[in-house]
Design a protein around this motif. Structure first.
Motif, PDB file in Angstrom:
ATOM      1  N   GLY A  17      -7.302  -6.171   1.062  1.00  0.00           N
ATOM      2  CA  GLY A  17      -7.366  -7.100   2.187  1.00  0.00           C
ATOM      3  C   GLY A  17      -6.267  -6.840   3.202  1.00  0.00           C
ATOM      4  N   LEU A  18      -5.065  -6.546   2.713  1.00  0.00           N
ATOM      5  CA  LEU A  18      -3.930  -6.244   3.588  1.00  0.00           C
ATOM      6  C   LEU A  18      -4.195  -4.978   4.398  1.00  0.00           C
ATOM      7  CD1 LEU A  18      -1.373  -7.944   3.710  1.00  0.00           C
ATOM      8  CD2 LEU A  18      -0.285  -6.287   2.197  1.00  0.00           C
ATOM      9  N   ILE A  19      -4.685  -3.948   3.719  1.00  0.00           N
ATOM     10  CA  ILE A  19      -5.000  -2.684   4.397  1.00  0.00           C
ATOM     11  C   ILE A  19      -6.052  -2.925   5.478  1.00  0.00           C
ATOM     12  CG2 ILE A  19      -6.108  -0.431   4.070  1.00  0.00           C
ATOM     13  CD1 ILE A  19      -4.754  -0.415   1.243  1.00  0.00           C
ATOM     14  N   GLN A  20      -7.091  -3.664   5.146  1.00  0.00           N
ATOM     15  CA  GLN A  20      -8.162  -3.942   6.110  1.00  0.00           C
ATOM     16  C   GLN A  20      -7.644  -4.754   7.294  1.00  0.00           C
ATOM     17  OE1 GLN A  20     -11.646  -5.751   4.383  1.00  0.00           O
ATOM     18  NE2 GLN A  20     -12.542  -6.191   6.380  1.00  0.00           N
ATOM     19  N   PHE A  21      -6.827  -5.786   7.032  1.00  0.00           N
ATOM     20  CA  PHE A  21      -6.303  -6.620   8.109  1.00  0.00           C
ATOM     21  C   PHE A  21      -5.440  -5.805   9.069  1.00  0.00           C
ATOM     22  CE2 PHE A  21      -2.964  -9.397   9.845  1.00  0.00           C
ATOM     23  CZ  PHE A  21      -3.756 -10.292  10.537  1.00  0.00           C
ATOM     24  N   ILE A  22      -4.561  -4.977   8.531  1.00  0.00           N
ATOM     25  CA  ILE A  22      -3.695  -4.157   9.389  1.00  0.00           C
ATOM     26  C   ILE A  22      -4.540  -3.152  10.170  1.00  0.00           C
ATOM     27  CG2 ILE A  22      -1.821  -2.456   9.395  1.00  0.00           C
ATOM     28  CD1 ILE A  22      -0.596  -4.061   7.027  1.00  0.00           C
ATOM     29  N   ALA A  23      -5.528  -2.525   9.521  1.00  0.00           N
ATOM     30  CA  ALA A  23      -6.391  -1.554  10.201  1.00  0.00           C
ATOM     31  C   ALA A  23      -7.163  -2.209  11.348  1.00  0.00           C
ATOM     32  CB  ALA A  23      -7.361  -0.917   9.210  1.00  0.00           C
ATOM     33  N   GLU A  24      -7.628  -3.435  11.147  1.00  0.00           N
ATOM     34  CA  GLU A  24      -8.376  -4.144  12.188  1.00  0.00           C
ATOM     35  C   GLU A  24      -7.505  -4.471  13.400  1.00  0.00           C
ATOM     36  OE1 GLU A  24      -9.884  -7.542  10.088  1.00  0.00           O
ATOM     37  OE2 GLU A  24     -11.531  -6.400   9.189  1.00  0.00           O
ATOM     38  N   GLY A  43       6.894  -2.019  16.239  1.00  0.00           N
ATOM     39  CA  GLY A  43       6.199  -0.978  16.975  1.00  0.00           C
ATOM     40  C   GLY A  43       4.708  -1.203  17.002  1.00  0.00           C
ATOM     41  N   LYS A  44       4.006  -0.281  17.618  1.00  0.00           N
ATOM     42  CA  LYS A  44       2.559  -0.356  17.792  1.00  0.00           C
ATOM     43  C   LYS A  44       1.863   0.297  16.603  1.00  0.00           C
ATOM     44  CE  LYS A  44      -1.047   1.257  20.912  1.00  0.00           C
ATOM     45  NZ  LYS A  44      -1.302   2.111  22.076  1.00  0.00           N
ATOM     46  N   ILE A  45       0.858  -0.392  16.063  1.00  0.00           N
ATOM     47  CA  ILE A  45       0.057   0.164  14.975  1.00  0.00           C
ATOM     48  C   ILE A  45      -0.828   1.261  15.554  1.00  0.00           C
ATOM     49  CG2 ILE A  45      -1.726  -0.291  13.246  1.00  0.00           C
ATOM     50  CD1 ILE A  45      -0.744  -3.254  13.283  1.00  0.00           C
ATOM     51  N   ILE A  46      -0.626   2.488  15.108  1.00  0.00           N
ATOM     52  CA  ILE A  46      -1.433   3.622  15.561  1.00  0.00           C
ATOM     53  C   ILE A  46      -2.721   3.690  14.749  1.00  0.00           C
ATOM     54  CG2 ILE A  46      -1.526   6.137  15.853  1.00  0.00           C
ATOM     55  CD1 ILE A  46       0.479   4.692  17.707  1.00  0.00           C
ATOM     56  N   GLN A  47      -2.579   3.678  13.439  1.00  0.00           N
ATOM     57  CA  GLN A  47      -3.733   3.746  12.555  1.00  0.00           C
ATOM     58  C   GLN A  47      -3.308   3.438  11.127  1.00  0.00           C
ATOM     59  OE1 GLN A  47      -5.462   7.659  12.090  1.00  0.00           O
ATOM     60  NE2 GLN A  47      -3.474   8.657  12.084  1.00  0.00           N
ATOM     61  N   VAL A  48      -4.288   3.282  10.267  1.00  0.00           N
ATOM     62  CA  VAL A  48      -4.045   3.146   8.839  1.00  0.00           C
ATOM     63  C   VAL A  48      -4.691   4.352   8.168  1.00  0.00           C
ATOM     64  CG1 VAL A  48      -4.545   1.792   6.768  1.00  0.00           C
ATOM     65  CG2 VAL A  48      -3.892   0.635   8.881  1.00  0.00           C
ATOM     66  N   MET A  49      -3.909   5.033   7.333  1.00  0.00           N
ATOM     67  CA  MET A  49      -4.398   6.185   6.569  1.00  0.00           C
ATOM     68  C   MET A  49      -4.204   5.855   5.094  1.00  0.00           C
ATOM     69  SD  MET A  49      -2.991   9.418   8.874  1.00  0.00           S
ATOM     70  CE  MET A  49      -1.691   9.688   7.722  1.00  0.00           C
ATOM     71  N   ASP A  50      -5.322   5.672   4.400  1.00  0.00           N
ATOM     72  CA  ASP A  50      -5.309   5.282   2.998  1.00  0.00           C
ATOM     73  C   ASP A  50      -4.525   3.977   2.868  1.00  0.00           C
ATOM     74  OD1 ASP A  50      -6.007   5.463   0.331  1.00  0.00           O
ATOM     75  OD2 ASP A  50      -4.351   6.791  -0.187  1.00  0.00           O
TER      76      ASP A  50
END
Length: 100
Positions: A17-24, A43-50
């Protein structure tokens, strides 16, 4: 992380859920506090990798580490805040000189 489908532990579901929330929220500004050095990042979230968030770091407690992309393991983030519409902004924390 995930066992058999439908056989996830509560920790697996929490991390997923945490990974999905940050990725969104890719593209948004994030403040992340970690238990290990350098302890905080803004800073700015660029992307989530794994299970890592790639953060373009504007501010941290060590100026030499700013202006770079950091890969933070999501499991190591103790506390975080992500700017969203209608929510308070993360303040600018730049050194301006003076006594402290």
């Amino acid at each position: 992380m995930e066992h058999a489908k439908g056989n996830m532990t509560s920790n697996d579901r929490h991390e997923e859920g945490l990974i999905q929330f940050i990725a969104e929220n890719a593209g948004a500004k994030m403040l992340a506090l970690t238990s290990s050095f350098p302890y905080f990042f803004i800073g700015k979230i660029i992307q989530v990798m794994d299970d890592y968030v790639v953060l373009s770091v504007e501010t941290t407690n060590v100026a030499e580490l700013e202006g770079r992309e950091w890969h933070l393991h999501i499991h190591d983030i103790e506390v975080f805040y992500i700017e969203r519409d209608g929510w308070p902004l993360i303040p600018q924390l730049k050194e301006t000189g003076g006594d402290g």
